[in-house]
Design a protein around this motif. Sequence first.
Motif: not given
Length: 127
Positions: A100-127
């Motif tokens: 990837p180019t540097d710009a593509q890499l940073v954009a990919f990483a920003r999306r990855y970390f945003a998703e990672h943080e959203r998952e960390a804040q989500s409550p666990p699914a009820a069983s």
Amino acid sequence: MSFFHAVLLIDHHTAKILQFDAKQVEIETVFEKTLHTRQHNSEVRTEHEFFTEVCNALNGIAEILVVGSHMAQADFRRNIEKHHAAVAKRVVGWETVDHPTDAQLVAFARRYFAEHEREAQSPPAAS
């Protein structure tokens, strides 16, 4: 300057570390130092020294996304899990990417970390 997030693009000879926040990107490149010796397994020692230098450059970064070829990631992962446990604990993901180019890499990483943080804040699914 150290940022909270970084993406590491690694192969067996070069590592590009892109630290970033919402507005800024700081890029550092670490190159393998080639040692020409006739000593058996000198390339293994050189790779180990290269990975150590990469880990030193990652000091102070809280969350790291590692990207690159599958083989380079696997070799780096084995090395840090064995020799650099503190860095291994800060790696939040491993993703295979293809030049990837540097710009593509940073954009990919920003999306990855945003998703990672959203998952960390989500409550666990009820069983």
